[in-house]
Design a protein around this motif. Sequence first.
Motif, PDB file in Angstrom:
ATOM      1  N   THR A 109      42.820  45.464  24.082  1.00 11.56           N
ATOM      2  CA  THR A 109      41.514  45.032  23.594  1.00 11.56           C
ATOM      3  C   THR A 109      41.631  43.729  22.822  1.00 11.56           C
ATOM      4  O   THR A 109      40.816  42.813  22.988  1.00 11.56           O
ATOM      5  CB  THR A 109      40.925  46.112  22.671  1.00 11.56           C
ATOM      6  OG1 THR A 109      41.025  47.361  23.322  1.00 11.56           O
ATOM      7  CG2 THR A 109      39.495  45.823  22.361  1.00 11.56           C
TER       8      THR A 109
ATOM      9  N   TYR B 136      37.410  58.274  20.417  1.00  9.51           N
ATOM     10  CA  TYR B 136      38.862  58.113  20.436  1.00  9.51           C
ATOM     11  C   TYR B 136      39.558  59.278  19.766  1.00  9.51           C
ATOM     12  O   TYR B 136      40.641  59.690  20.169  1.00  9.51           O
ATOM     13  CB  TYR B 136      39.243  56.801  19.745  1.00  9.51           C
ATOM     14  CG  TYR B 136      40.563  56.239  20.207  1.00  9.51           C
ATOM     15  CD1 TYR B 136      40.664  55.679  21.474  1.00  9.51           C
ATOM     16  CD2 TYR B 136      41.692  56.268  19.407  1.00  9.51           C
ATOM     17  CE1 TYR B 136      41.856  55.165  21.924  1.00  9.51           C
ATOM     18  CE2 TYR B 136      42.889  55.758  19.847  1.00  9.51           C
ATOM     19  CZ  TYR B 136      42.969  55.205  21.103  1.00  9.51           C
ATOM     20  OH  TYR B 136      44.161  54.694  21.557  1.00  9.51           O
TER      21      TYR B 136
ATOM     22  N   ASP C 214      49.956  50.721  19.773  1.00 10.56           N
ATOM     23  CA  ASP C 214      48.996  51.383  20.657  1.00 10.56           C
ATOM     24  C   ASP C 214      48.537  50.373  21.716  1.00 10.56           C
ATOM     25  O   ASP C 214      47.969  49.329  21.403  1.00 10.56           O
ATOM     26  CB  ASP C 214      47.801  51.858  19.829  1.00 10.56           C
ATOM     27  CG  ASP C 214      46.829  52.674  20.653  1.00 10.56           C
ATOM     28  OD1 ASP C 214      46.650  52.341  21.836  1.00 10.56           O
ATOM     29  OD2 ASP C 214      46.264  53.640  20.130  1.00 10.56           O
TER      30      ASP C 214
ATOM     31  N   TYR D 262      44.856  42.472  16.896  1.00  7.25           N
ATOM     32  CA  TYR D 262      46.165  42.550  17.554  1.00  7.25           C
ATOM     33  C   TYR D 262      47.207  43.088  16.582  1.00  7.25           C
ATOM     34  O   TYR D 262      47.989  43.980  16.909  1.00  7.25           O
ATOM     35  CB  TYR D 262      46.549  41.151  18.050  1.00  7.25           C
ATOM     36  CG  TYR D 262      47.905  41.051  18.688  1.00  7.25           C
ATOM     37  CD1 TYR D 262      48.114  41.537  19.968  1.00  7.25           C
ATOM     38  CD2 TYR D 262      48.973  40.476  18.024  1.00  7.25           C
ATOM     39  CE1 TYR D 262      49.360  41.456  20.559  1.00  7.25           C
ATOM     40  CE2 TYR D 262      50.211  40.382  18.596  1.00  7.25           C
ATOM     41  CZ  TYR D 262      50.404  40.875  19.862  1.00  7.25           C
ATOM     42  OH  TYR D 262      51.635  40.791  20.444  1.00  7.25           O
TER      43      TYR D 262
ATOM     44  N   GLY E 175      47.255  46.770  15.624  1.00  8.39           N
ATOM     45  CA  GLY E 175      47.974  47.655  16.528  1.00  8.39           C
ATOM     46  C   GLY E 175      49.383  47.940  16.042  1.00  8.39           C
ATOM     47  O   GLY E 175      50.000  48.931  16.424  1.00  8.39           O
TER      48      GLY E 175
ATOM     49  N   PHE F 203      39.293  50.243  15.760  1.00 11.53           N
ATOM     50  CA  PHE F 203      40.752  50.235  15.723  1.00 11.53           C
ATOM     51  C   PHE F 203      41.282  49.639  14.435  1.00 11.53           C
ATOM     52  O   PHE F 203      42.321  50.054  13.927  1.00 11.53           O
ATOM     53  CB  PHE F 203      41.321  49.484  16.928  1.00 11.53           C
ATOM     54  CG  PHE F 203      41.202  50.276  18.190  1.00 11.53           C
ATOM     55  CD1 PHE F 203      41.207  51.655  18.153  1.00 11.53           C
ATOM     56  CD2 PHE F 203      41.077  49.648  19.406  1.00 11.53           C
ATOM     57  CE1 PHE F 203      41.087  52.390  19.303  1.00 11.53           C
ATOM     58  CE2 PHE F 203      40.957  50.383  20.574  1.00 11.53           C
ATOM     59  CZ  PHE F 203      40.968  51.750  20.517  1.00 11.53           C
TER      60      PHE F 203
ATOM     61  N   THR G 187      46.227  50.477  23.979  1.00 12.22           N
ATOM     62  CA  THR G 187      44.788  50.271  24.132  1.00 12.22           C
ATOM     63  C   THR G 187      44.296  49.221  23.146  1.00 12.22           C
ATOM     64  O   THR G 187      43.518  48.332  23.506  1.00 12.22           O
ATOM     65  CB  THR G 187      44.050  51.592  23.865  1.00 12.22           C
ATOM     66  OG1 THR G 187      44.763  52.648  24.489  1.00 12.22           O
ATOM     67  CG2 THR G 187      42.669  51.539  24.399  1.00 12.22           C
ATOM     68  N   ILE G 188      44.774  49.305  21.905  1.00 12.48           N
ATOM     69  CA  ILE G 188      44.354  48.335  20.895  1.00 12.48           C
ATOM     70  C   ILE G 188      44.826  46.942  21.282  1.00 12.48           C
ATOM     71  O   ILE G 188      44.071  45.971  21.224  1.00 12.48           O
ATOM     72  CB  ILE G 188      44.933  48.698  19.514  1.00 12.48           C
ATOM     73  CG1 ILE G 188      44.510  50.105  19.122  1.00 12.48           C
ATOM     74  CG2 ILE G 188      44.506  47.699  18.473  1.00 12.48           C
ATOM     75  CD1 ILE G 188      45.019  50.535  17.777  1.00 12.48           C
ATOM     76  N   GLU G 189      46.091  46.842  21.686  1.00 12.48           N
ATOM     77  CA  GLU G 189      46.642  45.531  22.002  1.00 12.48           C
ATOM     78  C   GLU G 189      45.901  44.902  23.177  1.00 12.48           C
ATOM     79  O   GLU G 189      45.608  43.717  23.176  1.00 12.48           O
ATOM     80  CB  GLU G 189      48.136  45.633  22.318  1.00 12.48           C
ATOM     81  CG  GLU G 189      48.972  46.150  21.166  1.00 12.48           C
ATOM     82  CD  GLU G 189      48.764  45.387  19.879  1.00 12.48           C
ATOM     83  OE1 GLU G 189      48.310  44.234  19.916  1.00 12.48           O
ATOM     84  OE2 GLU G 189      49.040  45.957  18.813  1.00 12.48           O
TER      85      GLU G 189
END
Lengths: 438, 329
Positions: free
Chosen positions: B103, A95, B97, A368, A371, A323, B99-101
């Motif tokens: 996922t 990433y 982001d 979630y 993010g 992440f 992509t994170i959400e």
Amino acid sequence: MSEAKENKKPLYRFVRTPFARSTGASLISILIGILCGFLIMLICASFANADPGEGFALLLAGPFSSKRYAASQFGTMLFYTGPLILTGLSVAVAYKTGLFNIGAPGQFLMGTLGSLLVALSINTTGNRGLGILVWLLAILVGIVLGILWALIPGALKAFFGINEVITCIMTNWIAANIVTWVFSARPDLMNTGAGKTGYLIQPSVTGNYTPTLGLDRLFHSGTYNSYLDMGLILAVLLAVLMWFILNKTTLGYSMKACGYNKEAARYAGMKHRFYIMVAMGIAGGLAALAGSLYYLNPNIELQWQSVYQELPSYGFDGIPAAFLANCNPIGVIFAALFIRYLSASGTFLQKAGYNKYFADLIIAVIVYLSGFARFFRERIERTQGIRDKLGVSYFGYIGWKCKRFGAKFQGCFSSKKQKEETTVTKPSDSQSEEGGKK
Amino acid sequence: MDAIFIIQQTILFTIPLMIVGLGGVFSERSGIINLALDGEMVIGAFAGAIVAKLVIASNPALANAQWLFLVCLLISAAAGALFSLLLSFAAINLKADQTIEGTALNMIAPAIVCMIGLLSFNSERIFSGANFVILKSSYSPSFQQAFDGPMGWFFDLFFNNIYISTYIIVILYVLLSVWLYKSKIGTHLRACGEHPQAAASVGINVYRMRYLGATISGALAGIGGFAYITTCAATTAESSVGGLGFLALAIMIFGNWNPLFIALGAVFFGFLKCLGVLSSQISWISAANLPSYFYNIIPYAVVILVLILTRSKSGCPKAEGIPYEKGER
């Protein structure tokens, strides 16, 4: 301008570093996520026979939910953390180079395939020295297979410009089918014990398993040893190595440059194709090592028969681990530990009338919320900016906020009221300070 | 071995793939990367299956009622759309982001399904007991005679052993594709994915358009999810849809973000996917005695090959994945 304020206290300076801000943002998302989990438990208690208080306590206790086996549970949790760190690193490194490595499950499987083929085919029972050599060979074969596998999407991206997400998804399923195909042709490796269908023999049968260094006995409950082996140590060392490569070497700098802006990197003379390949190679090697270490543990056996129907969850779990840590290699260690800690409570939640999917759901909610890191970071920055401007403590800030809210509230009723009060203290120089530091 | 069998086997995978792929187009054309397609499919399938299960439990005679099928499809669309709001809110309002959400939503969906399934029905799978297939025997005797007439193959193909979801999805697919390209709102939506600042400068509400795109995307994925479990998984909802959401995403990229190519790609992939079933019925292929894994690999490998051979200019929306900020240039 605000130099005088900057030299206040170490803590004052620390909480204004970008590191502290992003860590704070992560902690906020974890806290809110756990609160959401409790809320979900309360809601579910309304239609199911469950005890939210006990469930929440069990969830927070993680591996210590079981009092009798706490130590061995904790050790086993640490064992499960190792491969997760590695798949998380795999996703994080890719990433950082601007690639979304959704192909970790496939690379994980190729690592598993290579390692198990070597480790289970050569019988070294009774000779531990030779066993460790074969184990090393097995790990190496796994890593090489994983690197080669990851280079397929890497090369397609670098030379043909094909989106790596699509090729990763395709190669995942190809890998899953290859694994089942190869093992279906090796009946000599199968565990034919009672009640076992579709399982391979354990690496401990042929003597080529990961050295435990006594860690399994270190965490034991009565006669039950944990699963822990030296895989965790390897994973942590690799995380540090990845941090070093990404932050302290030219290679890492160039990789990150390609990730931030491919065109600019090319303009600066960097061979972006090469760095894409390197990043995918590293990612593939890490994910493959995760597979190798997981299945070379003396206690784990591979259910080969159903591999082609469902991809291994380890590969996908690496994505949240990466992440949650904001793709920082050192952060991945803690993110992986945290994820495994929460999910360790899994089966014990049944005691309170819940099930292990609550832990999964809470982890998902935390991912979630992670993010929103940027949103939280900006909030923290703004709060600190206002506090600097007003020169007040945190409670002073809350008071200011309440006053402002009150003014707004009044404004709703008497629309003619001037808005000066609310706009006069808007912070603007926190941004420029940031820019100046860089 | 007949053509009708091949076509009906191909359709099994094609239909969910193409509608979910179109969902991906709506979202990405409006500027939001929708990795959550898989999760939205799972949620849609789950909601539809629960409704079907509850209705059938109260009246077992409804197990083959087509109106119930329609209701379930609507429910699954609504569930998928609602679920996608989580993504839209994070991506549009909080500029997270994507992509994170995506996922995260893919993790949330199976967790919700298994959690509620275990709590309420004591099983991680929700077997609804519905069977919405339409067979020849369900028609009136006079209509059944048509199957034996000279145009029998026609009736066999379109009226025997079919699901109404197939027709609904094909019609929906055509209508929505045309709408996306020919209508005013559709054009606005696509503009938001290419250059949101330019779109905003002519008075288009970018936030609203992106919400619209992501919500339609969620609804289509929900429909696709329920259609998939009805035709391929005995109307049983579980924690995954066999990675079909990711496949649809891949087919969408394969089809260059263009509905026409996506439909072709989905048909192509659906055909390759049923090679395994076909191979056992063609004598000279089954004589080679290759394991089923070989045929499982073919569709994925062929897609990669085709990508290498075609690698045309990317139709990828320019602003996809970039949060829109007002006033930014």
